[in-house]
Design a protein around this motif. Sequence first.
Motif, short mmCIF file in Angstrom:
data_model
loop_
_atom_site.label_atom_id
_atom_site.label_comp_id
_atom_site.label_asym_id
_atom_site.label_seq_id
_atom_site.Cartn_x
_atom_site.Cartn_y
_atom_site.Cartn_z
N GLN A 186 35.45 -34.67 38.37
CA GLN A 186 34.24 -34.47 37.56
C GLN A 186 34.55 -34.54 36.07
N ASN B 98 34.17 -21.57 42.15
CA ASN B 98 32.86 -21.51 42.78
C ASN B 98 32.93 -20.54 43.97
N LYS C 278 29.81 -28.98 28.93
CA LYS C 278 28.47 -28.52 28.53
C LYS C 278 28.27 -27.07 28.98
N TRP C 279 27.35 -26.42 28.31
CA TRP C 279 26.96 -25.05 28.69
C TRP C 279 25.47 -24.90 28.54
N PRO D 104 26.54 -24.56 32.64
CA PRO D 104 26.94 -25.53 33.65
C PRO D 104 25.79 -25.75 34.64
N GLY D 105 25.81 -26.84 35.34
CA GLY D 105 24.72 -27.14 36.29
C GLY D 105 24.75 -26.26 37.50
#
Length: 112
Positions: free
Chosen positions: A33, A85, A108-109, A111-112
């Motif tokens: 990823q 996770n 990014k923040w 996260p998805g």
Amino acid sequence: MKSIFEKIINREIPAEILWEDEVCIVIKDIEPQAPFHCLVIPKRKIERIALAVESDGKTIGHLLIIARQMATDHNLDSGFRIVINNGAEGGESVPHLHVHVLGGRQMKWPPG
Ligand code: 5GP
């Protein structure tokens, strides 16, 4: 039933191994990823972080130290992300604790 990671640890199925010691194995993620994406996996199976107990603390600490070492070894000097996770809603797909180390791009923040 053996997890896919136990099969990798036992060399029953192949993986690209970046590190191995008596406590853990580090493999490249099969579906990266980020430009760098590895998984730090304890050899002694802990199913998920929600099931970790006090006596797992040394193992879990070791996983984080090796995760940090992977970031250093792979020149992730400008930043990296460590992810665990947990459970279906947490995005866990393999029921054998593993620490993701991702880097080589802007994260990014949120996260998805
Ligand atoms: P989770 O979704 O449980 O946090 O992460 C499981 C990770 O294991 C995923 O990123 C997935 O791509 C990776 N993975 C699943 N099966 C294999 C495999 O057979 N080999 C490798 N190297 N990675 C795998």
